[in-house]
Design a protein around this motif. Sequence first.
Motif, short mmCIF file in Angstrom:
data_model
loop_
_atom_site.label_atom_id
_atom_site.label_comp_id
_atom_site.label_asym_id
_atom_site.label_seq_id
_atom_site.Cartn_x
_atom_site.Cartn_y
_atom_site.Cartn_z
N ASP A 54 0.82 -1.22 0.00
CA ASP A 54 0.00 0.00 0.00
C ASP A 54 0.84 1.26 0.00
O ASP A 54 0.33 2.34 0.29
N ASP A 55 2.17 1.14 -0.31
CA ASP A 55 3.08 2.29 -0.39
C ASP A 55 3.13 3.07 0.92
O ASP A 55 3.29 4.29 0.94
N THR A 56 3.01 2.37 2.03
CA THR A 56 3.12 3.05 3.32
C THR A 56 4.56 2.99 3.79
O THR A 56 5.34 2.11 3.40
N ILE A 57 4.89 3.92 4.70
CA ILE A 57 6.27 4.07 5.18
C ILE A 57 6.24 4.11 6.71
O ILE A 57 5.37 4.74 7.31
N GLN A 58 7.23 3.44 7.31
CA GLN A 58 7.40 3.47 8.76
C GLN A 58 8.87 3.70 9.06
O GLN A 58 9.74 3.09 8.43
N VAL A 59 9.15 4.57 10.03
CA VAL A 59 10.53 4.92 10.40
C VAL A 59 10.72 4.53 11.87
O VAL A 59 9.96 4.99 12.74
N ASN A 60 11.73 3.70 12.12
CA ASN A 60 12.06 3.27 13.48
C ASN A 60 13.48 3.67 13.81
O ASN A 60 14.37 3.63 12.95
N GLU A 61 13.68 4.04 15.09
CA GLU A 61 15.01 4.37 15.60
C GLU A 61 15.44 3.27 16.55
O GLU A 61 14.78 3.03 17.56
N PRO A 62 16.52 2.53 16.25
CA PRO A 62 16.98 1.46 17.17
C PRO A 62 17.32 2.05 18.53
O PRO A 62 17.84 3.16 18.64
N ARG A 76 5.06 6.53 12.59
CA ARG A 76 4.24 5.33 12.46
C ARG A 76 3.94 5.07 10.99
O ARG A 76 4.08 5.95 10.13
N ARG A 77 3.44 3.89 10.72
CA ARG A 77 3.22 3.45 9.34
C ARG A 77 2.02 4.18 8.72
O ARG A 77 0.89 4.07 9.21
N HIS A 78 2.27 4.87 7.62
CA HIS A 78 1.22 5.51 6.82
C HIS A 78 1.86 6.05 5.54
O HIS A 78 3.09 6.04 5.36
N ARG A 79 1.05 6.52 4.63
CA ARG A 79 1.56 7.12 3.38
C ARG A 79 2.02 8.54 3.67
O ARG A 79 1.32 9.32 4.30
N ILE A 80 3.20 8.85 3.19
CA ILE A 80 3.80 10.16 3.45
C ILE A 80 3.83 10.93 2.13
O ILE A 80 4.27 10.42 1.08
N SER A 81 3.37 12.17 2.19
CA SER A 81 3.34 13.03 0.98
C SER A 81 4.71 13.62 0.70
O SER A 81 5.55 13.75 1.60
N LEU A 82 4.92 14.00 -0.54
CA LEU A 82 6.18 14.62 -0.96
C LEU A 82 6.29 16.02 -0.40
O LEU A 82 5.28 16.65 -0.05
N PRO A 83 7.51 16.54 -0.28
CA PRO A 83 7.66 17.92 0.20
C PRO A 83 7.10 18.91 -0.83
O PRO A 83 6.91 18.58 -2.00
N ASP A 86 5.12 19.56 -4.25
CA ASP A 86 4.39 18.36 -4.71
C ASP A 86 3.72 17.65 -3.55
O ASP A 86 3.71 16.42 -3.42
N GLU A 87 3.12 18.41 -2.64
CA GLU A 87 2.52 17.78 -1.47
C GLU A 87 1.24 17.02 -1.79
O GLU A 87 0.71 16.31 -0.94
N ASP A 88 0.73 17.15 -3.03
CA ASP A 88 -0.46 16.40 -3.39
C ASP A 88 -0.13 14.98 -3.85
O ASP A 88 -1.04 14.19 -4.13
N GLN A 89 1.14 14.64 -3.93
CA GLN A 89 1.56 13.31 -4.33
C GLN A 89 2.24 12.60 -3.14
O GLN A 89 2.66 13.24 -2.19
N PHE A 90 2.38 11.26 -3.25
CA PHE A 90 2.94 10.46 -2.17
C PHE A 90 4.19 9.73 -2.65
O PHE A 90 4.39 9.53 -3.85
N TYR A 91 5.00 9.35 -1.67
CA TYR A 91 6.22 8.62 -1.97
C TYR A 91 5.86 7.24 -2.51
O TYR A 91 4.95 6.55 -2.02
#
Length: 692
Positions: A54-62, A76-83, A86-91
């Motif tokens: 589903d093109d979602t992204i999650q970032v964890n710090e060990p 947390r895991r979710h779809r992140i928009s571009l800076p 182009d904030e109307d599009q997603f990574y």
Amino acid sequence: MTARKKAARVIVPHSVSEESLVLSFDAYLEDEVPDKIQENYRIRRYKIYFYLEDDTIQVNEPELKNSGMPQGTFIRRHRISLPPPDEDQFYTVHHFNINTDIIFYGRTFKIYDCDTFTKNFLRKMGVKLNSPGQCPEDPYMKLRRETLDCMDPLRPYESSDTLKQFLEYDRKVLRFFCLWDDSASLFGDRRELILHYFLSDDTIEVKEVIPHNSGRDAMSLFLQRRKLPKYGPPGVYQPGQITDRTVLNVYSGLGENRVKGYLLDKYKLGKVDQEFYKDDDLFIGATINVWGRKVLLCDCDEFTKTYYKTKYGIENFTSILCKAPPPPKIERKFPPYTGFGSEEDSLRSCIGLRPTPHQKNFRKFVEKDSYGNISNILRFFAKLFTHKCADVDRLFVISYFLSDDTISIFEPIESNSGITGGKFLKRTRVKKPGQEVFKSELSEYIKAEELYIGAKVNVNGYLFLLLNADKYTLNFMEANSDKFPMSSIELILQKLKEEESKSRELKQVLRAADSKLTKMVDYNTFRDIIMSLTVGKLTDHEVITLARHYQVPEDTKPDMNVLIARAHEQLKKNAFENFERLNAICVYQDREKKKVLPSKYIRRLCKSSRLPLTDDLLASILSQFEDSKEQINYESLFCTLNWRMNPVPELEAPSYLKERCEDEWLGMPSPIPAKYINYVRLLKDVFGLEEE
């Protein structure tokens, strides 16, 4: 755009679902640290996960030890928009590569590497991967590591890991039953011990089993829990001389650049080599050294046996007798009886320093005491066995009390006999004749088993011949035939079976005595025949038992005259004369004018009219007037009960003297225990002879 989508399609094996594919990237972030001298920025490492489903992204710090910052899930895991812009599009997956910067919510993450799966996946998609980079080292962590490397501990540390043994064997204890034989030393003896071996830390604890009245103080422990050396005691050392570790002080002179430090002595010159007992040193039959005491292991419990069987494969657990042999029993001798008091009381003064009264058998007294209709008294009718003409015809009643084995003798009073009569011997225990008076042993007394009809009993020099017994005594002795063999019908029949050769003769004699062919003979004839044929093999008591067993049942129906006399006596005392009224009530209820009514109605009428008769007496009288249809002629009944119109002679009351005699029967016992004996049944049971 269509060409890029075609290039992005990847062939995935059927065993792997596309929904479970995750791309993992290694990244770091330069985080500024203002107002701090030790560091201006901080390098923080992250893991970026891209989920292809589903093109979602999650970032964890060990998590980093002692970092002081909240770590774990950074985004947390979710779809992140571009800076912007182009904030109307997603990574998507096409925005990720090695050695690239990617911005999430204003923070710039530098991807410097990824795992092998991600590399292969991106190559199959047609992405040209950049060469992996290096994550710069955090300056503060570098400084901290250098500082820790330069620091020396205040004291040298030597690891000793005993946690595994503790967790595995905690609360598991081996138990051995031991013996320390110290009988060779002065005042020494055999001491029973219990040894506990704690598997968690290889320590040993010893307890002593102190028997009662041993004279020893009850100590909680014979040996406190500790490791037990095999060759103890090791000797006497100065404090601090025996140490497990020796710390050496490093001296580098008196210069300015001298170094202060400590280190452990790896040669352990100050340690005393000692061998301690382990679980493999303990087994049944082994002798261990408990600080100079030779202790023999004699036995162990079930858990210890299971442990050695499982770990060492030992099967033989034959125990050794650790109990000391019993000392020789010294026969206790008592001085002879002095003649003061009873023998039991005099003996109590020889047993203890403080004489205590003799304890009687209270349980026997309670069980055999008189209660209700059960007297627990055996009464015999006896005569004095003597050659004096004046005493030949004297008769006595001998009573034996089962509660305390005492005997009392009473002589019935006869007028104009020249003998006072009354109490001949008060209630007491009677000694057997022929015993020494002043002796150490207790005297023997007459027991109930020695009394039977025909026996001669010596009571304090007077010889009595037992002639007869009352019904209760005969019933009691027959019910307890195991104690009274003269009343055992099985033993009597066995004696008769031994005379089988005389069976025909016995049958002919009995048939000849029965001239009317009634299949029965009277008791006197039966006794003479049995005694003559057995030639003294049966005693009088055995003949009476045999006659009682085969007696012809007597008619127990009460005498009508006696019942009416008792009823008249009760009616006179209560002045009851309402018989005409009772008769009138019965005439009114008799609709058929048959002059009979049911016995139940007559009984109910008598009760409701309060006829002063007991239930048993009333039931006996009604049964005499009852016919086969359970009906009663009421005119005849009430005419008979009318004591004023039809008086009957009064009953003779027993004499006043006999009522006062405790040890005398109310009426002499019948010398004939049974009137008639069924000899046919006797011959059948003994010899199997049937009636011809």
